[in-house]
Enzyme design. Sequence first.
Site, PDB file in Angstrom:
ATOM      1  N   LYS A 151       0.825  -1.135   0.200  1.00 35.99           N
ATOM      2  CA  LYS A 151       0.027   0.064   0.050  1.00 35.99           C
ATOM      3  C   LYS A 151       1.149   1.180  -0.024  1.00 35.99           C
ATOM      4  O   LYS A 151       1.911   1.074   0.887  1.00 35.99           O
ATOM      5  CB  LYS A 151      -0.972  -0.098   1.047  1.00 35.99           C
ATOM      6  CG  LYS A 151      -1.710  -1.229   1.425  1.00 35.99           C
ATOM      7  CD  LYS A 151      -3.195  -1.046   0.502  1.00 35.99           C
ATOM      8  CE  LYS A 151      -3.887  -2.272   0.722  1.00 35.99           C
ATOM      9  NZ  LYS A 151      -5.074  -2.350  -0.371  1.00 35.99           N
ATOM     10  N   HIS A 269      -9.487 -12.297  -7.487  1.00 36.46           N
ATOM     11  CA  HIS A 269     -10.030 -11.075  -6.894  1.00 36.46           C
ATOM     12  C   HIS A 269     -11.609 -10.859  -7.301  1.00 36.46           C
ATOM     13  O   HIS A 269     -11.592 -11.007  -8.321  1.00 36.46           O
ATOM     14  CB  HIS A 269      -9.116  -9.772  -6.900  1.00 36.46           C
ATOM     15  CG  HIS A 269      -9.253  -8.838  -5.993  1.00 36.46           C
ATOM     16  ND1 HIS A 269     -10.472  -7.933  -6.097  1.00 36.46           N
ATOM     17  CD2 HIS A 269      -8.543  -8.310  -5.070  1.00 36.46           C
ATOM     18  CE1 HIS A 269     -10.226  -7.103  -5.130  1.00 36.46           C
ATOM     19  NE2 HIS A 269      -9.284  -7.436  -4.475  1.00 36.46           N
ATOM     20  N   ALA A 361      -3.593  -9.308   4.722  1.00 35.78           N
ATOM     21  CA  ALA A 361      -3.662  -7.823   5.382  1.00 35.78           C
ATOM     22  C   ALA A 361      -2.605  -7.042   4.543  1.00 35.78           C
ATOM     23  O   ALA A 361      -1.513  -7.207   4.272  1.00 35.78           O
ATOM     24  CB  ALA A 361      -3.175  -7.890   6.883  1.00 35.78           C
ATOM     25  N   GLY A 363      -3.138  -2.776   4.699  1.00 32.52           N
ATOM     26  CA  GLY A 363      -2.707  -1.921   5.834  1.00 32.52           C
ATOM     27  C   GLY A 363      -2.595  -2.326   7.185  1.00 32.52           C
ATOM     28  O   GLY A 363      -1.717  -1.789   7.882  1.00 32.52           O
TER      29      GLY A 363
HETATM   30  C1  CAP Z   1      -7.444  -5.019   1.288  1.00 32.77           C
HETATM   31  C2  CAP Z   1      -7.659  -4.946  -0.364  1.00 32.77           C
HETATM   32  C3  CAP Z   1      -8.619  -6.038  -0.857  1.00 32.77           C
HETATM   33  C4  CAP Z   1     -10.000  -6.109  -0.414  1.00 32.77           C
HETATM   34  C5  CAP Z   1     -11.048  -6.438  -1.389  1.00 32.77           C
HETATM   35  C6  CAP Z   1      -8.319  -3.639  -0.610  1.00 32.77           C
HETATM   36  O1  CAP Z   1      -6.468  -4.166   1.609  1.00 32.77           O
HETATM   37  O2  CAP Z   1      -6.490  -4.997  -0.812  1.00 32.77           O
HETATM   38  O3  CAP Z   1      -8.753  -5.335  -2.458  1.00 32.77           O
HETATM   39  O4  CAP Z   1      -9.701  -6.828   0.873  1.00 32.77           O
HETATM   40  O5  CAP Z   1     -12.159  -6.793  -0.674  1.00 32.77           O
HETATM   41  O6  CAP Z   1      -7.826  -2.958  -1.557  1.00 32.77           O
HETATM   42  O7  CAP Z   1      -9.111  -2.849   0.081  1.00 32.77           O
HETATM   43  P1  CAP Z   1      -6.342  -4.039   3.347  1.00 32.77           P
HETATM   44  P2  CAP Z   1     -12.589  -8.292  -0.584  1.00 32.77           P
HETATM   45  O8  CAP Z   1      -6.042  -5.410   3.710  1.00 32.77           O
HETATM   46  O9  CAP Z   1      -5.574  -2.754   3.489  1.00 32.77           O
HETATM   47  O10 CAP Z   1      -8.037  -3.610   3.974  1.00 32.77           O
HETATM   48  O11 CAP Z   1     -11.449  -9.138   0.118  1.00 32.77           O
HETATM   49  O12 CAP Z   1     -13.733  -8.199   0.466  1.00 32.77           O
HETATM   50  O13 CAP Z   1     -13.000  -8.912  -1.994  1.00 32.77           O
HETATM   51 MG    MG Z   2      -7.270  -4.565  -3.008  1.00 32.50          MG
END
Ligand code: CAP
Ligand code: MG
Length: 415
Positions: A151, A269, A361, A363
């Site tokens: 990130k 994803h 994870a 963040g």
């Molecule tokens: C999580 C993430 C993922 C989400 C997708 C984001 O980052 O990289 O894309 O988890 O949602 O971009 O938010 P963090 P899901 O770990 O920093 O939150 O897994 O529900 O499909």
């Molecule tokens: Mg993401």
Amino acid sequence: MPGIKYEDFLDLDYDPADSELVCWFHVEPAADMDMESAASRVASESSNGTWAELQVEGSVTDLSATAFEIDGNTVGVAYPDELFEDGNMAQVLSCIAGNILGMKAVERIRLNDCEWPEKLATSFPGPQFGTDVRNEIFDAGDRPITATVPKPKVGLSTDQHAQIGYEAWTGGIDLLKDDENLTDQTFNPFEDRLAESLARRDQAEEETGEPKSYLVNITADANTMLDRADAVAEQGCEYVMVDVVTTGWAAVQTVRERCEELGLAIHAHRAMHAAFDRVPNHGVSMRTIAQVARLCGVDHIHTGTADLGKLENEDTVGINEWLYSDLYGMNDVLPMASGGLHPGLVPELMDRCGNNIGIQAGGGVHGHPDGTHAGAKALRQAIDATMEGVPLTEYADDNPELATALDKWGTDTPR
Ligand code: CAP
Ligand code: MG
């Protein structure tokens, strides 16, 4: 089909044949429509009926669907096998999740669940590896495998991205993962990112003695994804990552075929899934999306955090159970828990979802006060503590990285 009317698609005494695809819908009829009329129209429009009475000579194989059950707003519809083209997920969805979602006869309609018959289900390849990746690619034993996304999700240079990967891998993370909107941008080109990240992966494997891998996002048009999958295999990586909803199921099937030849696992994803599944009374459920993804052959798919994370989730545990369930011998799928996760949430997450998952994870690793390497260590320490049945606060006494993460985030769910 001379004289066939909507009502001919409704038979509440009908028993679906084992060969039929059974779909369960949530249906809210239009104001001027009773439920039986709405249900007939759903069955008609999603199979071979239409609003007009057609004068068609000659015999037409009876491809009509049958609305066979109405229970409150739940409607069951059975579809004859001949309606579908084996192995063609786009065509199947054009039937069961196509025009009916926009019909005026219903105020709202949602495809909630499908019961897949053997012939149709096994006309799809299913996953090449499934949950076996935990020990075929990693030596994870019974623990969840871990992933982290650098990130900010886009904007890092290739060097920064690879360096973060190295710090995460040497801190104990199994998988570096691209974010859903990182593909081949000028600030971090695909080919360079792939080569540099894998070079750092090799270093991290050398230093830790642990297998490491990389979920590189190949999302693009189908032809470009095939070229990128070839490059991933040439560079000795084990996975590709695909944004399966935005690329579309036909492209996923094309990539799956190439990944069979290349021996590559697919991480799915699900960005954009919430356009279909967030509204509880209209659209297509995440359960159905996960079923489609398994049939098309992904090895991992994000299924939420059982409401522990930052994003709205539906029935993570129930979807995961379906992903593990026997489906005519088809491989299972590893659910990926992700979205607002950090070390403090690991015990509750594993309590709700078990160990046969991936934990991502972003963040929650890179936001650690002492940086990525410490954040990775804290995530693995939280998993190790939970595997040993030791409360995090106790385990933190001898694991300072975990102690710092708990000081910062506690067990709060971020929004
Ligand atoms: C999580 C993430 C993922 C989400 C997708 C984001 O980052 O990289 O894309 O988890 O949602 O971009 O938010 P963090 P899901 O770990 O920093 O939150 O897994 O529900 O499909
Ligand atoms: Mg993401």
